[in-house]
Design an enzyme around this catalytic site. Structure first.
Site, mmCIF file in Angstrom:
data_model
loop_
_atom_site.group_PDB
_atom_site.id
_atom_site.type_symbol
_atom_site.label_atom_id
_atom_site.label_comp_id
_atom_site.label_asym_id
_atom_site.label_seq_id
_atom_site.Cartn_x
_atom_site.Cartn_y
_atom_site.Cartn_z
ATOM 1 C CB CYS A 129 0.399 -8.230 -2.692
ATOM 2 S SG CYS A 129 -0.717 -9.575 -2.263
ATOM 3 C CB CYS A 209 -7.695 -9.087 0.522
ATOM 4 S SG CYS A 209 -6.503 -7.770 0.817
ATOM 5 C CB CYS A 212 -6.608 -13.153 -1.467
ATOM 6 S SG CYS A 212 -6.439 -12.225 -3.001
ATOM 7 C CB CYS A 237 0.966 -10.609 0.825
ATOM 8 S SG CYS A 237 1.384 -10.121 2.501
#
Ligand code: SF4
Length: 260
Positions: A129, A209, A212, A237
């Site tokens: 991240c 993402c 994730c 994040c």
């Protein structure tokens, strides 16, 4: 059944909330007007292209506000998000800037830890991240006096006290949908026919993402599809973590500590 069918339910005071949000953005555009030297607005919207963010961008565009918009293209976004990004760039009146990670940092990290290192440990997930989100965020916010997020109090316990305007950091952070419900967000999208990420129709309320993010089941928490293999306390994040509490606050690669 679409996300609109499932969720579009305006709360009783929706009109007042919309007026509050619009007024806040109008005032912010005036307060942080473009720098006289380079003509760049001193306020920007951080957009993930999620439901809240497309609502805010739509209000910015509808009122022709002098507010730029940026998107962090991490290199791991869903194809649906990338398609929406192209559509959004083509249709937005407000300038849309896309920030990508430093390629060399990504290549070195992937070579060292593997493509899906985020599953190995929280530390590696946060390093990913840091490279793919936090460093580009620092560049996106560089020189800005204020930024806008789509945080809502309803999203999670960690966000229950989100203020409309947060001036606790040197760079002000505006959360114009802080008081909105999920139903309000989808009511706006329905009423204004706003283009949205089709993943929302597949039970992805919160979209990040691809590796994730997963769909959630009925009754699961709003953000339970994000970093689902980690403890609840670790599930940010860094973008919306205050400077003194950010897990990345000691990362030497970051030049900014503005992510609230
Ligand atoms: S959300 Fe996942 S893929 Fe995206 S930057 Fe963070 S760890 Fe990496």
């Amino acid at each position: 059944m679409s996300a609109i069918d499932l969720h579009a339910r305006a709360s009783k005071d929706y009109a007042a909330k919309l007026a509050e949000t619009t007024t806040l953005l109008l005032q912010a555009a005036a307060q942080y007007a473009a720098d006289a030297n380079d003509g760049t607005p001193q306020i920007t919207q951080a957009s993930s292209l999620g439901a809240e963010d497309v609502v805010i961008s739509h209000i910015i565009n509808s009122h022709q506000l002098d507010i730029g918009i940026f998107v962090l293209e991490t290199g791991r976004l869903h194809k649906e998000t990338l398609a929406l990004l192209e559509q959004f760039k083509a249709s937005s009146r407000a300038p849309v800037t896309v920030y990508t990670p430093v390629n060399e940092a990504v290549v070195q990290f992937v070579a060292r830890e593997g493509k899906d290192a985020m599953y190995k440990s929280i530390e590696l997930r946060k390093t990913c991240c840091g490279i793919r989100k936090m460093e580009p965020l620092a560049r996106a916010l560089d020189g800005k006096k204020a930024w806008i997020s789509g945080l809502r109090r309803e999203q999670s316990d960690a966000r229950a006290d989100v203020p409309l305007v947060d001036t606790s950091e040197p760079r002000a952070k505006l959360n114009p949908l802080a008081n909105w419900t999920w139903g309000d967000v989808w009511h706006y999208i329905k009423e204004n026919q706003v283009a949205y990420n089709p993943l929302h129709d597949a039970f992805y309320p919160s979209i990040g993402c691809e590796p994730c993010t997963r769909a959630i089941s009925l009754g699961e928490d709003f953000r339970s599809g994000r970093w689902w293999w980690e403890d609840e306390a670790a599930k940010e994040c860094g973008l919306h973590v205050k400077a003194d509490t950010s897990p990345l606050s000691n990362a030497s690669s970051l030049s900014e500590r503005t992510a609230a």
